[in-house]
Design an enzyme around this catalytic site. Sequence first.
Site, PDB file in Angstrom:
ATOM      1  N   LYS A 114      10.545 -67.167  60.952  1.00 40.65           N
ATOM      2  CA  LYS A 114       9.601 -66.729  59.741  1.00 40.65           C
ATOM      3  C   LYS A 114      10.052 -67.747  58.205  1.00 40.65           C
ATOM      4  CE  LYS A 114       7.661 -62.262  61.116  1.00 40.65           C
ATOM      5  NZ  LYS A 114       7.737 -61.108  60.717  1.00 40.65           N
ATOM      6  N   LYS A 198       2.934 -67.887  70.790  1.00 40.45           N
ATOM      7  CA  LYS A 198       2.392 -66.358  70.972  1.00 40.45           C
ATOM      8  C   LYS A 198       1.303 -66.093  70.124  1.00 40.45           C
ATOM      9  CE  LYS A 198       4.951 -63.631  68.486  1.00 40.45           C
ATOM     10  NZ  LYS A 198       5.686 -62.789  67.855  1.00 40.45           N
ATOM     11  N   LYS A 201      -0.738 -62.745  64.289  1.00 42.26           N
ATOM     12  CA  LYS A 201      -1.528 -62.545  62.932  1.00 42.26           C
ATOM     13  C   LYS A 201      -1.523 -63.594  62.132  1.00 42.26           C
ATOM     14  CE  LYS A 201       0.293 -57.668  62.631  1.00 42.26           C
ATOM     15  NZ  LYS A 201       0.958 -57.004  62.134  1.00 42.26           N
TER      16      LYS A 201
HETATM   17  P1  AMP Z   1       3.992 -56.954  64.143  1.00 44.60           P
HETATM   18  O1  AMP Z   1       2.416 -57.447  64.307  1.00 44.60           O
HETATM   19  O2  AMP Z   1       5.009 -58.114  64.051  1.00 44.60           O
HETATM   20  O3  AMP Z   1       4.237 -55.854  63.359  1.00 44.60           O
HETATM   21  O4  AMP Z   1       4.125 -56.628  65.648  1.00 44.60           O
HETATM   22  C1  AMP Z   1       3.722 -55.090  66.117  1.00 44.60           C
HETATM   23  C2  AMP Z   1       4.198 -54.954  67.558  1.00 44.60           C
HETATM   24  O5  AMP Z   1       3.333 -55.939  68.320  1.00 44.60           O
HETATM   25  C3  AMP Z   1       5.571 -55.424  67.842  1.00 44.60           C
HETATM   26  O6  AMP Z   1       6.047 -54.320  68.822  1.00 44.60           O
HETATM   27  C4  AMP Z   1       5.472 -56.834  68.581  1.00 44.60           C
HETATM   28  O7  AMP Z   1       6.577 -56.885  69.648  1.00 44.60           O
HETATM   29  C5  AMP Z   1       4.224 -56.681  69.146  1.00 44.60           C
HETATM   30  N1  AMP Z   1       3.546 -57.898  69.401  1.00 44.60           N
HETATM   31  C6  AMP Z   1       3.316 -58.864  68.275  1.00 44.60           C
HETATM   32  N2  AMP Z   1       2.599 -60.119  69.042  1.00 44.60           N
HETATM   33  C7  AMP Z   1       2.738 -59.856  70.163  1.00 44.60           C
HETATM   34  C8  AMP Z   1       2.212 -60.616  71.291  1.00 44.60           C
HETATM   35  N3  AMP Z   1       1.518 -61.907  71.173  1.00 44.60           N
HETATM   36  N4  AMP Z   1       2.489 -60.309  72.687  1.00 44.60           N
HETATM   37  C9  AMP Z   1       2.804 -59.010  72.966  1.00 44.60           C
HETATM   38  N5  AMP Z   1       3.266 -58.237  71.672  1.00 44.60           N
HETATM   39  C10 AMP Z   1       3.232 -58.538  70.553  1.00 44.60           C
HETATM   40  N1  TRP Z   2      10.011 -55.662  63.226  1.00 47.68           N
HETATM   41  C1  TRP Z   2       8.815 -55.022  64.012  1.00 47.68           C
HETATM   42  C2  TRP Z   2       7.705 -55.957  64.167  1.00 47.68           C
HETATM   43  O1  TRP Z   2       7.614 -56.866  63.400  1.00 47.68           O
HETATM   44  C3  TRP Z   2       8.209 -53.625  63.111  1.00 47.68           C
HETATM   45  C4  TRP Z   2       9.290 -52.519  63.157  1.00 47.68           C
HETATM   46  C5  TRP Z   2       9.823 -52.192  61.742  1.00 47.68           C
HETATM   47  C6  TRP Z   2       9.622 -51.869  64.117  1.00 47.68           C
HETATM   48  N2  TRP Z   2      10.541 -51.296  62.166  1.00 47.68           N
HETATM   49  C7  TRP Z   2      10.538 -50.855  63.425  1.00 47.68           C
HETATM   50  C8  TRP Z   2       9.432 -51.682  65.243  1.00 47.68           C
HETATM   51  C9  TRP Z   2      11.390 -49.928  64.218  1.00 47.68           C
HETATM   52  C10 TRP Z   2      10.252 -50.687  66.277  1.00 47.68           C
HETATM   53  C11 TRP Z   2      10.896 -49.558  65.555  1.00 47.68           C
HETATM   54  O2  TRP Z   2       7.022 -55.840  65.286  1.00 47.68           O
END
Ligand code: AMP
Ligand code: TRP
Length: 333
Positions: A114, A198, A201
């Site tokens: 990131k 991957k 978003k």
């Molecule tokens: P985030 O969008 O980073 O807050 O991710 C929210 C949840 O979605 C987390 O548990 C990530 O591991 C899961 N996640 C995000 N992108 C993917 C992906 N491309 N495939 C599977 N899981 C994902």
């Molecule tokens: N870091 C996680 C992600 O980007 C989001 C997250 C924040 C999270 N706090 C958490 C996931 C606690 C599990 C438990 O997906």
Amino acid sequence: MSKKIFSGVQPTGNLHLGNYLGAIKNFVNLQKEKENICIYCVVDLHAITIKQDPEILKKNIRETTAVFLASGLDPKKSIIFNQSMVSSHAEGAWILGCVARMGWLNRMTQFKEKAGKDKEKASVGLYIYPILMASDILLYDATHVPVGEDQKQHLELTRDIAQKFNSDFNAPNFLIEPEPLIQQNFSRIMSLKDGKKKMSKSDPSDQSRINLTDNKDQIVNKIKKAKTDSGILPDNDSDLQKRPELNNLYGIFSSIQDQNLDLTIDEFKGKNFSDFKNSLSDALVEKIYPISLEINKLLKDERYIDEILLSGASKAEKIASKKVNDIKKKIGF
Ligand code: AMP
Ligand code: TRP
């Protein structure tokens, strides 16, 4: 056995099929087991580790909550809230930050991804992000944390922090070491444009992902344009594994249909690409489009969403503030 579940999703917009199949679908399944205690958090404090526009952030907090509800999370069964409304998370993070070691954080691959090339310009918050995540989890004595594959390292850090705290303060089992719950299959959904990247978003190309708010035409078009190769449809797994884009699409189909990959391979061997893509679009329209409709309906009633977050925060606050107080006592405050 009853599990205490905690997980979080960042309100950074564009929630997509990877979030759903990798994480949120699992949240809903865990909620179905009656003996589980489930806590799901919209982690807005994590979102601001990267600059956010305040108005868009506000909209995204509601949208992420709407995604939770539209996917099947029920505020009567699970605690649903946003992180910034429970100040114990930030307080816990400070204390745990004094337990965690720089060397541990320096190993975090997500920070490296990131922060990009110019690490000096990344926010300090982005660097200590995993400590806040550890605080989220440890304040609720969570035993299990459903996440996508990319969060595994953060869970290991959480366990290290719990262990060191317990040992430094001579408090065996006081902070509970959580287990990650990562789906065995299809835990990493890839971009529709590049099977080695991957689904994300933040990918500038909207064509790279199916958003949970996409309409029918958008879903069908994105699948039509999804990258594939020029071979014939595979008749065995080892052929499929060599073809990242197709492997991803087969994974998506299998996960959506709750069937194993071998069955999908059998279903389509000898058929045309267009047969497969049509079936994939149909399956996505059947399972994802109703979620999209429900999200849009929920977003029309902001008061309803805000009330759910408020009531969830009051339940979460009771649990988290008690644990922070116990932590303070252990430390000597
Ligand atoms: P985030 O969008 O980073 O807050 O991710 C929210 C949840 O979605 C987390 O548990 C990530 O591991 C899961 N996640 C995000 N992108 C993917 C992906 N491309 N495939 C599977 N899981 C994902
Ligand atoms: N870091 C996680 C992600 O980007 C989001 C997250 C924040 C999270 N706090 C958490 C996931 C606690 C599990 C438990 O997906």
